[in-house]
Enzyme design. Structure first.
Site, short mmCIF file in Angstrom:
data_model
loop_
_atom_site.label_atom_id
_atom_site.label_comp_id
_atom_site.label_asym_id
_atom_site.label_seq_id
_atom_site.Cartn_x
_atom_site.Cartn_y
_atom_site.Cartn_z
N ASN A 87 1.02 -1.36 -0.11
CA ASN A 87 -0.15 0.02 0.19
C ASN A 87 0.94 1.66 0.23
OD1 ASN A 87 -2.13 2.23 0.62
ND2 ASN A 87 -2.97 0.72 1.89
N ARG A 112 -2.54 -1.68 -3.48
CA ARG A 112 -3.89 -1.06 -3.57
C ARG A 112 -3.54 0.21 -4.56
NH1 ARG A 112 -5.48 1.95 1.69
NH2 ARG A 112 -7.44 3.16 1.55
N HIS A 142 -12.25 3.97 0.00
CA HIS A 142 -12.49 2.62 0.65
C HIS A 142 -13.29 1.88 0.00
CE1 HIS A 142 -12.28 6.86 3.46
NE2 HIS A 142 -11.22 5.90 3.60
N ARG A 147 -8.80 17.12 6.03
CA ARG A 147 -9.90 17.12 4.74
C ARG A 147 -10.35 17.67 5.07
NH1 ARG A 147 -9.09 11.21 1.46
NH2 ARG A 147 -7.56 10.79 3.50
N GLU A 182 -8.17 -3.51 5.11
CA GLU A 182 -7.55 -3.67 3.62
C GLU A 182 -7.43 -4.39 3.42
OE1 GLU A 182 -7.94 0.55 4.90
OE2 GLU A 182 -9.12 0.75 3.12
#
Ligand code: ADP
Length: 399
Positions: free
Chosen positions: A9, A94, A182, A242, A380
């Site tokens: 990732n 990813r 996501h 964010r 994940e």
């Protein structure tokens, strides 16, 4: 030798890696995991074994990980020294953007790579960082299959109603769509629900992925129907740094009245907003929960209200709500945030069992709550490893 799958990732400033040994049946046993962060600055490498015991922690020589290529090389050298009796049979990556094209993970070849590169303008920082290690490994280990797993793919069969902005039609055809992100987390948690709460898994479910990046997704029959992030990972609820959704008129104002450039505004929206911008203190929920500064409390109230509003709004898209599922760093570990979110949804009958919530049990709703409320840890990387194994098996059977 036993077979193993490496999961990578890679972001703009860090590379996370995890090695899984393929066990009997579907089992994937973690051999080790680690992260190299601070790429381009003071880089550090940290790794632990499958039981969470520290394996290595070191600062790297200045300039050793000057760019992502150099960092990737350090990670690969580190890995190869520690493979022991494991043989890598494939690498799962990813990749943030699968564009309008990819609805599933894919084995990367030259053609696929070109398509993935064409999505760089959709997510400039992330996509570049994700593709670098794939390119490098294809060159250095040409026989080793590389699988790209996308954050967007899980949302790709959204109905048109969830996929459009109310903008001129031509923009949609050019790729300006509500992609959503996501997806690997939602897919993992949706799958975990099948095992942990099968009576709920196919019903009307909203999953709240609340980590340093945060979004929510409405699912029905285990499929994504609508999600709060859209064209970029900026939309929806506020996050650590964010902004989440803002009136687009604010952006016009910043350009026209304050002369801000796209770069300045990007920095502000991605790095200086969210919980950090609201509180002026920190992007970390732990720090804000510990603080007695009223700005910290306001930031957490703001965040919790936006999460609750998103739950209510997503419920519209699936015609009601049977379960609300909390996951990721904040969702799994912050009972106080879950309490604030659920209190804001009390009008719909949602209620938490305070003790179960404090323990972060699987079920945290009260007996009378008409909506199940669950805490389900996400993973994940494991989702990527599963996809990679499945694609390698399919390729083996096909060839
Ligand atoms: P990512 O994988 O996107 O970096 P995580 O899912 O690990 O993010 O979530 C990180 C965030 O989770 C942290 O910034 C912090 O705000 C929050 N968090 C982690 N542990 C706790 C905790 N015990 N209590 C409250 N918040 C927590």
């Amino acid at each position: 030798m036993s077979d193993a799958i490496l999961v990578i990732n890679a972001g703009s400033s860090s590379i996370k890696f995890k090695l899984y040994a393929l066990g009997a049946g579907e089992a994937l046993d973690t051999v080790f995991s680690g992260v190299l962060d601070g790429i381009g600055g003071d880089a550090r490498l940290k790794a632990k074994d499958g039981d969470g015991r520290p394996l290595d922690e070191r600062s790297l020589d200045k300039g050793a990980a000057a760019d992502s290529g150099a960092a990737q090389k350090i990670v690969m050298d580190w890995l190869e020294d520690r493979l022991g009796g494991h043989e890598m049979i494939g690498v799962g990556h990813r990749v943030v953007h699968g564009g309008p094209t990819f609805t599933h993970p894919v084995v990367v070849d030259g053609e696929v790579m070109k398509t993935l590169e064409s999505f760089i303008p959709l997510a400039p920082l992330h996509q570049l960082g994700n593709l670098d290690p794939i390119r490098l490994l294809m060159k250095e280990h040409p026989g080793l299959p590389q699988v790209a797993c996308f954050d967007t793919a899980f949302h790709r069969d959204h109905p048109e109603l969830s996929d459009r902005f109310a903008l001129p039609r031509a923009l949609y055809d050019e790729g300006v769509r509500r992609y959503g992100f996501h997806g690997l987390s939602y897919e993992y948690v949706g799958g975990a629900l099948r095992r942990l709460a099968p009576e709920i898994a196919d019903r009307r479910v909203v999953i709240a992925h609340l980590g340093s990046g945060a979004s929510l997704c409405a699912l029905q029959g285990g499929r994504s129907i609508e999600t709060t992030m859209s064209f970029t990972a900026l939309d929806g609820i506020p996050m650590g740094t964010r902004s989440g959704a803002v009136d687009p008129g604010v952006i016009l104002h910043l350009i026209e009245q304050k002369g801000m450039t796209a770069h300045d505004i990007g920095t502000m929206l991605y790095r200086e907003s969210g919980l950090l911008g609201l509180s002026g203190i920190s992007n970390d929920v732990r720090t804000l929960l510990e603080s007695d500064d009223p700005r910290a409390a306001m930031a957490l109230d703001f965040f919790s209200r936006r999460v609750a509003q998103a739950v209510a709004s997503l419920a519209v898209s699936i015609g009601g709500l049977d379960a609300l599922v909390f996951t990721a760093g904040i969702g799994e570990n912050a009972p106080d945030i879950r309490r604030r979110v659920v209190e804001a949804l009390a009008f719909a009958g949602l209620a938490l069992d305070a003790e179960a919530n404090a323990r972060s049990d699987l079920h945290v709703e009260t007996k009378g709550s008409p909506v199940a409320i669950l805490v389900v840890p996400t993973d994940e990387e494991r989702m990527i490893a599963r996809h990679t194994r499945a694609l390698l098996l399919a390729a083996g059977e096909g060839g």
